[in-house]
Design a protein around this motif. Structure first.
Motif, PDB file in Angstrom:
ATOM      1  N   LEU A  36     -10.028  44.263 -39.271  1.00  0.00           N
ATOM      2  CA  LEU A  36     -10.585  42.916 -39.175  1.00  0.00           C
ATOM      3  C   LEU A  36     -10.412  42.247 -40.535  1.00  0.00           C
ATOM      4  N   ALA A  37     -10.686  40.964 -40.585  1.00  0.00           N
ATOM      5  CA  ALA A  37     -10.644  40.301 -41.883  1.00  0.00           C
ATOM      6  C   ALA A  37     -11.792  40.803 -42.749  1.00  0.00           C
ATOM      7  N   GLY A  38     -11.605  40.757 -44.060  1.00  0.00           N
ATOM      8  CA  GLY A  38     -12.613  41.241 -44.985  1.00  0.00           C
ATOM      9  C   GLY A  38     -13.487  40.128 -45.522  1.00  0.00           C
ATOM     10  N   ALA A  39     -14.255  40.450 -46.552  1.00  0.00           N
ATOM     11  CA  ALA A  39     -15.233  39.510 -47.118  1.00  0.00           C
ATOM     12  C   ALA A  39     -14.559  38.285 -47.732  1.00  0.00           C
ATOM     13  N   HIS A  40     -13.407  38.479 -48.353  1.00  0.00           N
ATOM     14  CA  HIS A  40     -12.714  37.339 -48.973  1.00  0.00           C
ATOM     15  C   HIS A  40     -12.327  36.309 -47.920  1.00  0.00           C
ATOM     16  N   TYR A  41     -11.783  36.766 -46.813  1.00  0.00           N
ATOM     17  CA  TYR A  41     -11.383  35.856 -45.743  1.00  0.00           C
ATOM     18  C   TYR A  41     -12.608  35.196 -45.109  1.00  0.00           C
ATOM     19  N   LEU A  42     -13.706  35.961 -45.004  1.00  0.00           N
ATOM     20  CA  LEU A  42     -14.955  35.391 -44.486  1.00  0.00           C
ATOM     21  C   LEU A  42     -15.384  34.194 -45.325  1.00  0.00           C
ATOM     22  N   ARG A  43     -15.363  34.336 -46.638  1.00  0.00           N
ATOM     23  CA  ARG A  43     -15.776  33.235 -47.515  1.00  0.00           C
ATOM     24  C   ARG A  43     -14.842  32.033 -47.379  1.00  0.00           C
ATOM     25  N   GLU A  44     -13.535  32.300 -47.250  1.00  0.00           N
ATOM     26  CA  GLU A  44     -12.582  31.206 -47.080  1.00  0.00           C
ATOM     27  C   GLU A  44     -12.857  30.426 -45.796  1.00  0.00           C
ATOM     28  N   GLN A  45     -13.068  31.150 -44.695  1.00  0.00           N
ATOM     29  CA  GLN A  45     -13.291  30.480 -43.416  1.00  0.00           C
ATOM     30  C   GLN A  45     -14.636  29.753 -43.381  1.00  0.00           C
ATOM     31  N   LEU A  46     -15.653  30.340 -44.007  1.00  0.00           N
ATOM     32  CA  LEU A  46     -16.942  29.652 -44.077  1.00  0.00           C
ATOM     33  C   LEU A  46     -16.811  28.355 -44.862  1.00  0.00           C
ATOM     34  N   ARG A  47     -16.020  28.390 -45.936  1.00  0.00           N
ATOM     35  CA  ARG A  47     -15.820  27.174 -46.731  1.00  0.00           C
ATOM     36  C   ARG A  47     -15.170  26.079 -45.879  1.00  0.00           C
ATOM     37  N   LEU A  48     -14.211  26.475 -45.040  1.00  0.00           N
ATOM     38  CA  LEU A  48     -13.557  25.499 -44.160  1.00  0.00           C
ATOM     39  C   LEU A  48     -14.521  24.978 -43.104  1.00  0.00           C
ATOM     40  N   GLU A  49     -15.286  25.884 -42.498  1.00  0.00           N
ATOM     41  CA  GLU A  49     -16.214  25.467 -41.441  1.00  0.00           C
ATOM     42  C   GLU A  49     -17.315  24.575 -42.000  1.00  0.00           C
ATOM     43  N   LEU A  50     -17.826  24.898 -43.157  1.00  0.00           N
ATOM     44  CA  LEU A  50     -18.899  24.108 -43.760  1.00  0.00           C
ATOM     45  C   LEU A  50     -18.400  22.745 -44.230  1.00  0.00           C
ATOM     46  N   GLY A  51     -17.083  22.610 -44.394  1.00  0.00           N
ATOM     47  CA  GLY A  51     -16.510  21.334 -44.789  1.00  0.00           C
ATOM     48  C   GLY A  51     -16.377  20.359 -43.640  1.00  0.00           C
ATOM     49  N   HIS A  52     -16.547  20.848 -42.389  1.00  0.00           N
ATOM     50  CA  HIS A  52     -16.475  19.958 -41.236  1.00  0.00           C
ATOM     51  C   HIS A  52     -17.789  19.199 -41.097  1.00  0.00           C
ATOM     52  N   ALA A  53     -17.738  17.917 -41.153  1.00  0.00           N
ATOM     53  CA  ALA A  53     -18.957  17.113 -41.036  1.00  0.00           C
ATOM     54  C   ALA A  53     -19.482  17.147 -39.604  1.00  0.00           C
ATOM     55  N   HIS A  54     -20.797  17.024 -39.480  1.00  0.00           N
ATOM     56  CA  HIS A  54     -21.479  16.931 -38.175  1.00  0.00           C
ATOM     57  C   HIS A  54     -21.227  18.160 -37.306  1.00  0.00           C
ATOM     58  N   GLN A  55     -21.038  19.321 -37.892  1.00  0.00           N
ATOM     59  CA  GLN A  55     -20.885  20.546 -37.109  1.00  0.00           C
ATOM     60  C   GLN A  55     -21.775  21.623 -37.691  1.00  0.00           C
ATOM     61  N   SER A  56     -22.653  22.146 -36.864  1.00  0.00           N
ATOM     62  CA  SER A  56     -23.515  23.238 -37.318  1.00  0.00           C
ATOM     63  C   SER A  56     -22.729  24.540 -37.352  1.00  0.00           C
ATOM     64  N   VAL A  57     -23.098  25.406 -38.272  1.00  0.00           N
ATOM     65  CA  VAL A  57     -22.440  26.713 -38.420  1.00  0.00           C
ATOM     66  C   VAL A  57     -23.518  27.774 -38.556  1.00  0.00           C
ATOM     67  N   ALA A  58     -23.381  28.836 -37.779  1.00  0.00           N
ATOM     68  CA  ALA A  58     -24.300  29.963 -37.871  1.00  0.00           C
ATOM     69  C   ALA A  58     -23.541  31.188 -38.355  1.00  0.00           C
ATOM     70  N   LEU A  59     -24.241  32.037 -39.081  1.00  0.00           N
ATOM     71  CA  LEU A  59     -23.662  33.283 -39.574  1.00  0.00           C
ATOM     72  C   LEU A  59     -24.583  34.436 -39.197  1.00  0.00           C
ATOM     73  N   ILE A  60     -24.013  35.465 -38.559  1.00  0.00           N
ATOM     74  CA  ILE A  60     -24.767  36.658 -38.196  1.00  0.00           C
ATOM     75  C   ILE A  60     -24.236  37.839 -39.009  1.00  0.00           C
ATOM     76  N   MET A  61     -25.111  38.543 -39.655  1.00  0.00           N
ATOM     77  CA  MET A  61     -24.769  39.797 -40.317  1.00  0.00           C
ATOM     78  C   MET A  61     -25.267  40.946 -39.447  1.00  0.00           C
ATOM     79  N   LEU A  62     -24.399  41.919 -39.189  1.00  0.00           N
ATOM     80  CA  LEU A  62     -24.763  43.090 -38.393  1.00  0.00           C
ATOM     81  C   LEU A  62     -24.610  44.340 -39.240  1.00  0.00           C
TER      82      LEU A  62
END
Length: 299
Positions: A154-180
Motif C-alpha cells: 500500500l502507499a506509505g506515510a509520505h504518500y498519505l501526507r501528499e494526498q491529504l494536502r491535495l484533499e485539504l486544498g479542495h474548498a467546500h469539501q470535508s475530509v475525514a481520516l481514520i487511523m486503524l
C-alpha cells in the motif's frame, strides 16, 4: 499449451470426439465430391471460421479460471464451431436430399451457440466491471510507485501526507481520516513469528482495501497502523465506516502456515478536518486512536 491440455483435457477431448463424429457421420451417409466440384473460397471461409472458433476456445480456456462464465463461453463457441464444421463437411461430401440432420446441425448449433456466447459475454462483462471497480481503488496508489510500502503493498506515510494536502486544498469539501491499529500486535508477532505476522498485515491490508469506497484511500502509516482517507465524509459517515472496518477485522480468521486460525481486533481513531493542515489532521487522528487504545486496555 501443455498446461492448457492438462487443465482442460476433458473439454478438449469432448470437442475432438464431436468433430470426428461429424466427419464419420458425413462419410457414412454421403459420397465424397469430385475434385472439380470443390469451391476453395467457401472451404477457406468456412474452415477458417471453424479454426478461429477453436482458437478462441483455447484462448479462453488458457486465460480464464474454471466456472460458470467460462463454461458458457466455451459452450457457445463450441456450438459455433460445430455449425461451421458441418458447413465445411458439406463442401467435401455430398449428402442425399433425404437427410436433414446436417441442416439441423448447421441451422441449430449456430444460433444456440450465439445465444450461449452472448450470455457468457454479458456475465464476463459484469465480472470485468467488478474487477475494474476494485482496481480503481488502487489507482491513486499506482500513480506513484515510489510511495509503495514494500510489504503490503500500500502507499506509505509520505504518500498519505501528499494526498491529504491535495484533499485539504479542495474548498467546500470535508475530509475525514481514520487511523486503524491492530490490538496487541506485538503479542501476535511473538505468537505467529515474523513470516506469518508480515503475511497477516498484507492480507489485512487487502481485506480493508476491498471494503472501501472507490474514492477512499488506504495507506500503511507505520508498523501495524493503517490510515484511511475519506474525501467528502463527515463525522457520521466516518464513524460508520470505521465501525464496519472494525467488524470486518473482527471476523477475519487469519490462517497460519500450520492451518490454525488467528483472530485479531483493531482500534480506530477518527479526525475530521477543521482548518487543519495534513500534519495536524494526522496528529489528531493518532491522538484519538491513542485514547481508544487506552480505554480498551483499561477495560
Amino acid at each position: 499449451m501443455k498446461n492448457l491440455i492438462n487443465r482442460h483435457r476433458s473439454t478438449l477431448v469432448l470437442l475432438v470426439v464431436f468433430a470426428n463424429l461429424i466427419v464419420l457421420a458425413n462419410l457414412a451417409a454421403g459420397d465424397p465430391k469430385d475434385w472439380q466440384e470443390l469451391v476453395w473460397l467457401d472451404i477457406a471461409g468456412e474452415g477458417g471460421a471453424a479454426m478461429l472458433s477453436l482458437l478462441w476456445i483455447a484462448l479462453i480456456l488458457n486465460s480464464r479460471p474454471g466456472g460458470r462464465v467460462t463454461r458458457m463461453l466455451v459452450a457457445g463457441l463450441s456450438g459455433i464451431f460445430m455449425a461451421y464444421w458441418q458447413d465445411l463437411m458439406d463442401e467435401f461430401i455430398r449428402l442425399p436430399e433425404s437427410i436433414m440432420w446436417d441442416h439441423w446441425l448447421e441451422s441449430g448449433a449456430m444460433p444456440l451457440g450465439m445465444v450461449m456466447l452472448t450470455i457468457g459475454i454479458y456475465h464476463w462483462h459484469r465480472e470485468q466491471q467488478a474487477i475494474s471497480a476494485q482496481l480503481l481503488r488502487r489507482e491513486r496508489i499506482f500513480r506513484e510507485h515510489r510511495s509503495l510500502d514494500s510489504l503490503t503493498p500500500l502507499a506509505g506515510a509520505h504518500y498519505l501526507r501528499e494526498q491529504l494536502r491535495l484533499e485539504l486544498g479542495h474548498a467546500h469539501q470535508s475530509v475525514a481520516l481514520i487511523m486503524l491499529d491492530l490490538h496487541c500486535f506485538d503479542h501476535s508477532r511473538r505468537l505467529l513469528g515474523p513470516a506469518d505476522s508480515d503475511r497477516l498485515l498484507k492480507e489485512l491490508g487487502e481485506l480493508l482495501l476491498l471494503n472501501l469506497r472507490q474514492q477512499d484511500l488506504l495507506c500503511r502509516y507505520a508498523g501495524d497502523r493503517f490510515a484511511v482517507v475519506l474525501p467528502g465524509s463527515g463525522q457520521g459517515e466516518a464513524e460508520r465506516i470505521a465501525s464496519e472496518l472494525q467488524q470486518l477485522a473482527h471476523h477475519f480468521a487469519f490462517k497460519t502456515r500450520r492451518g490454525e486460525s488467528h483472530f485479531i481486533r483493531v482500534q480506530t481513531g477518527i479526525a475530521i478536518a477543521h482548518d487543519d493542515d495534513e500534519a495536524s489532521l494526522i496528529e489528531r487522528a493518532n491522538l484519538n486512536l491513542a485514547r481508544s487504545l487506552s480505554s480498551c486496555q483499561a477495560a
